[in-house]
Design an enzyme around this catalytic site. Sequence first.
Site, PDB file in Angstrom:
ATOM      1  N   HIS A  34       0.771  -1.130  -0.001  1.00 44.39           N
ATOM      2  CA  HIS A  34      -0.086   0.024   0.134  1.00 44.39           C
ATOM      3  C   HIS A  34       0.694   1.394  -0.172  1.00 44.39           C
ATOM      4  CE1 HIS A  34      -3.278   2.795   1.273  1.00 44.39           C
ATOM      5  NE2 HIS A  34      -2.261   3.316   2.246  1.00 44.39           N
ATOM      6  N   GLU A  35       1.932   1.235   0.856  1.00 47.69           N
ATOM      7  CA  GLU A  35       2.678   2.654   0.895  1.00 47.69           C
ATOM      8  C   GLU A  35       3.466   2.457  -0.243  1.00 47.69           C
ATOM      9  OE1 GLU A  35       2.214   4.592   3.029  1.00 47.69           O
ATOM     10  OE2 GLU A  35       0.948   3.171   4.656  1.00 47.69           O
ATOM     11  N   HIS A  39       1.579   4.437  -3.059  1.00 48.40           N
ATOM     12  CA  HIS A  39       1.471   5.687  -3.198  1.00 48.40           C
ATOM     13  C   HIS A  39       2.798   6.252  -3.896  1.00 48.40           C
ATOM     14  CE1 HIS A  39      -2.029   6.487  -0.687  1.00 48.40           C
ATOM     15  NE2 HIS A  39      -1.418   6.002   0.354  1.00 48.40           N
ATOM     16  N   GLU A  75      -6.291   7.077  -1.315  1.00 42.79           N
ATOM     17  CA  GLU A  75      -6.025   5.920  -0.487  1.00 42.79           C
ATOM     18  C   GLU A  75      -6.697   4.465  -0.976  1.00 42.79           C
ATOM     19  OE1 GLU A  75      -4.238   5.644   2.357  1.00 42.79           O
ATOM     20  OE2 GLU A  75      -3.475   7.657   2.259  1.00 42.79           O
TER      21      GLU A  75
END
Length: 521
Positions: free
Chosen positions: A279-280, A283, A344
Site C-alpha cells: 500500500h505504501e 503511493h 487511499e
Amino acid sequence: MVLLYVNILRNSRFCSLSAHLTRNYKQAGLHVKKAPFSSQISCYRTTNSVHLRSPQTAPHLLLCSNGRRACFQITPSPTSPLLSGPHFHTSAPVRALPAPLLWLLLKPLQKITAVILGRSIRKWWVALPPNRRQLMREWVRHRRWHLISGAGVAMVILALLLLTHLDESPVTGRTRLLVFSREKYMELAALTSEAYMEEFGELLVPVTDPRHQVVERLVQHLAERNKDIPEVSDVSWSVHVVQSPNVNAFVLPDGKVFMFTGMLETVADVHQLTVVLGHEMAHAVLGHSAEQASLSHVVDLLSLILLTAIWAVCPRDSLAVLGHWVQEKLSQLMFSRPYSRKLEAEADQVGLQLAAKACADVRAGPVFWQQMEIRDQLTGETTVPEWMSTHPSHRNRVTQLDRLVPQALELRESCVCPALPATDPRVVFTKSVRVILEAAKNQGRGGPEGARKPPLPRSPASLLTGLPAALLAQNDLYPSPNVDRRMKGQVSFIESESAVTASVPAPSEGQGSPSVGQSTS
C-alpha cells in the site's frame, strides 16, 4: 612556457575522479603545457579554479568558452605562478528551488495578499461618497456584458491550461491533473528525506536488527516481483525502521521507506506486513503526493478569488475572519479530504496487486484492517466520521479489500506462486473474535464457568511477542529459484498452523473455550 594547473570540481554528485594528462601545445609562439596532475574529488562543493603562468615575453591571451560563459586572460607574471599568477574563479551554479517547495513557501504569502487586497477594496468603497458609489454601480451595469465576457475568456484560458497538464496515472491508467512534474517533485522528495533522516536519526534501528532485516527483505522482494512496472524498477528502494510506538509507515517518492516499530507490533504475520508495504509503495509508484499537491495548488489559487471577495464584501473584519474560516473548512470537506480518500482507496487496490505479484496471501489484507478497528476500540482511540477524515474508515476498507481479493488471487495464481492453504484467514479471524467475545461475556457473568476460562487478551497485538523473529522466518515463504524445497516445507507448516487455528469451534451456551489464547491470530 605556460604551466596550466586545472583543478575542477563540477557540481554533479560523484565522489572521486582521477586524471593524469600530459599534453604539449605550440600556438603563436607560445608553449602551453598542461602539467600532469591527479585530482581527488569529494562530495563537497567548492569553486572552480584555474591557475595560469606565462613568461614575460608571452603575448596576452584571451580564452573564452562558449558552452559556459567564462573568459579569462593570461598575462606575464615575474613572480611565483601559484602566488601571484592570474586566478580565475567561478562559483558553482545556483540551483533554483523545486517548484513544489517554492509553492509551499509562497502559499501563506498568497493568502495574505488576498486578505490585504480584499480589505483595501472594502476600505476604498466605504470611503467613496454616495454619488461616486452610484456612478460605479452604473458603470458596472452598463458594462456587465463586457465583464461577463472577460470572465468567460479567463475561464476558458484556465480550462485550456488545466487540460495541458492532464496526465495518465501508472498502473491504473486514470486521467489526473498533474501540475508538478515527477522530476520536480523528486527534488522536493530529496529535501524531505533529508529532513526526515535528521528528525529520526537517533531513533533508527541498526541494519542488523531483525526488524530492519525483515522489512528490507520484503521491500526488495516486492520491488523484484514488480520490476515490470517502470515506476518500481527505476527507483532505488531503501528502508529505515524508526523506534517509535506510532502505528505508521510511509514511503517518499524517491523510494525511502520509513517503517515505525509500532506498525511491526500491530501486524500479525508477514502477509499483513507485505500488504501494508505494498500500500505504501503504491503511493510512491502512483505519484500521489505530486497529484495531491497539484490539486491543492489549483484549489488554493481559485480560493484566492473567493477569499478576496469575502474580505471585500464583509462589513467588519470579524465577519471576514469567520467567512475565511468557513471557506477553508468547506474547501477541505469538498475537495481535499474526499480526494485524499480516493487516493487511499486507489493505493489499497494497487498495493494489493503488488502484494499478490509478490506471492503474499492477499486475504490477510482485510484481516489487518479488522484488527486495526478492534485495536482502536480496545485502546479507546477517538475516531472521526469518514467524511471528516483523509482516510477511509477501517470498515469501508475491509469491504473494499474483500471485493478486490478474488481479482488479486487470480493475479497471484498467474504469477506462478505456491498454492495458498485452504483455510481463509478471514474466517479464522472471525471465529477467533467470536471466541474472545464469548469468553469476555462469560467472564462478566462470573461463576465457576467463568473462573475456568483463560483471561481475555488486551488486544490482538498482545499475542505478537517476538513477532520480528517470526516474520523473518516467514519471509522465506516467498518463492525464490533456489529455495523451492524450503518453500514447500514452510507452506505446509503454515497450512497446518492455519488448520489448528481454524479448528477452534464456535462456543455454544454454557460451553467454555479452552484455547482462546491460541486461536487469536
